[in-house]
Design a protein around this motif. Structure first.
Motif, PDB file in Angstrom:
ATOM      1  N   VAL A  12      -9.616  -2.572   3.494  1.00  7.50           N
ATOM      2  CA  VAL A  12      -8.943  -1.267   3.414  1.00  7.50           C
ATOM      3  C   VAL A  12      -9.626  -0.313   4.401  1.00  7.50           C
ATOM      4  O   VAL A  12     -10.850  -0.127   4.339  1.00  7.50           O
ATOM      5  CB  VAL A  12      -9.019  -0.684   1.994  1.00  7.50           C
TER       6      VAL A  12
ATOM      7  N   SER B  59       0.822  -1.218   0.000  1.00  8.25           N
ATOM      8  CA  SER B  59       0.000   0.000   0.000  1.00  8.25           C
ATOM      9  C   SER B  59       0.850   1.259   0.000  1.00  8.25           C
ATOM     10  O   SER B  59       2.005   1.256   0.443  1.00  8.25           O
ATOM     11  CB  SER B  59      -0.910   0.000   1.230  1.00  8.25           C
TER      12      SER B  59
ATOM     13  N   ILE C 159      -2.709   0.848  -4.428  1.00  9.94           N
ATOM     14  CA  ILE C 159      -2.530  -0.517  -3.914  1.00  9.94           C
ATOM     15  C   ILE C 159      -1.937  -1.366  -5.046  1.00  9.94           C
ATOM     16  O   ILE C 159      -2.453  -1.360  -6.175  1.00  9.94           O
ATOM     17  CB  ILE C 159      -3.864  -1.130  -3.446  1.00  9.94           C
TER      18      ILE C 159
ATOM     19  N   CYS D  73      -4.333   7.449  -3.106  1.00  8.99           N
ATOM     20  CA  CYS D  73      -3.904   6.134  -2.597  1.00  8.99           C
ATOM     21  C   CYS D  73      -3.604   5.202  -3.768  1.00  8.99           C
ATOM     22  O   CYS D  73      -4.184   5.336  -4.852  1.00  8.99           O
ATOM     23  CB  CYS D  73      -4.989   5.505  -1.732  1.00  8.99           C
TER      24      CYS D  73
END
Length: 324
Positions: free
Chosen positions: A287, A272, A297, A295
């Motif tokens: 999450v 992450s 991932i 963000c």
């Protein structure tokens, strides 16, 4: 029958004669007349001046030495015997005495009970003729002569196997033997067979290498075949990651699940970056939003012995400010 010859007596009444043949059925130099006194010849099978007469046997006493011929011919199973016109120097022919071999002329022709379909083994020889030797009477030794049918050769035909990839479907192999006998097959390595005799289906069990050996042990008529081994390599299968991008979120939203998967079925790892946290470093994972901003991932799968590493997949999403 013939003219009556001269009686030749021995001091032992005939018991000292040595048998070298049968005067009734073939040439001879002497006959063991047994311990029977040689008696007057009357209707004896004599036509020479030197002959003998004993109980139940009579014949000429040959003054020419004998040359005994023995034939040990051979041929392979499935081939009709050919015993016609063998040269005197043939390795199948032997002579006694051997010193007379160089004087032999002609060609040896014999008969045998063996045929082209006879099984491997020994068969009698008879009715030989055709050889002569100056200074000798030629006779044929049928007791020690024979025709030997030997095993036929046996070879395996087994085509090469193309290289494979893990995950390929099963395929058939079908090695054959020139004898027509069943061929045994054995696998070693990252593959298996559904039968131990050909034809057989090959199943890939992993990446690496596999070799399949075909063998044929022969039988009474065919010699064992030389084994044939066909190797091939098995490449790792490729894999891809399926990872749906998360939708945008707002600070304060509840946690949500992500579940990227790999076509290999192997576990997908997660990493992450941004204002959130994951409750697991492998998929599936929840999450939790911890702030606002961008963000990302990343899902990855490193592969194993059977699968190559997958290309990483990164999904990004934004976390907006909450209203107040």
């Amino acid at each position: 029958g013939g003219g009556i010859g001269t009686v030749v007596a021995t001091n032992t009444g005939g018991s000292s004669w040595y048998q070298e043949g049968n005067p009734i059925s073939g040439p001879t130099s002497a006959l063991n007349a047994g311990p029977t006194t040689i008696t007057a010849i009357d209707g004896a099978a004599c036509s020479q001046a030197a002959c003998f007469m004993a109980t139940a046997s009579s014949g000429n006493i040959m003054t020419t030495p004998l040359l005994t011929v023995t034939d040990q011919a051979s041929g392979t199973y499935g081939t009709p015997p050919d015993l016609t016109g063998l040269p005197p120097s043939s390795s199948a022919i032997s002579y006694s005495p051997s010193s007379a071999a160089s004087s032999v002329t002609g060609g040896l022709t014999c008969s045998t009970t063996a045929t082209g379909s006879s099984d491997a083994g020994s068969y009698p020889i008879s009715s030989c003729s055709g050889l002569a030797a100056n200074g000798y009477n030629v006779i044929y030794d049928y007791t020690d002569s024979s025709y030997q049918v030997t095993q036929a050769s046996n070879t395996i035909t087994f085509a090469g196997i193309p290289n494979q990839t893990y995950g390929n479907g099963s395929f058939e192999i079908d090695p054959t033997a020139s004898s027509g006998l069943p061929v045994s097959v054995q696998a070693q390595g990252a593959c298996s067979l559904d039968s131990d005799t050909a034809p057989a289906n090959v199943t890939i069990t992993g990446a690496g290498r596999c070799s399949i050996t075909a063998s044929q042990a022969g039988d009474n008529d065919y010699a064992p075949a030389q084994d044939v081994t066909q190797p091939f390599s098995i490449a790792q299968a490729s894999q891809i990651i399926d990872f749906t991008s998360p939708s945008p979120h707002t600070y304060g939203d509840a946690s949500f699940e992500i579940d990227p998967t790999a076509t290999s079925g192997l576990t997908v790892s997660l990493s992450s970056s941004g204002p959130y946290s994951l409750d697991s470093d492998t998929s599936p994972a929840n999450v939790s939003i911890t702030g606002t901003g961008q963000c990302s991932i990343t899902a990855s799968q490193a592969g194993d012995t059977d699968y190559s590493a997958a290309q990483n997949v990164t999904q990004s999403f934004n976390i907006a400010l909450a209203n107040q």
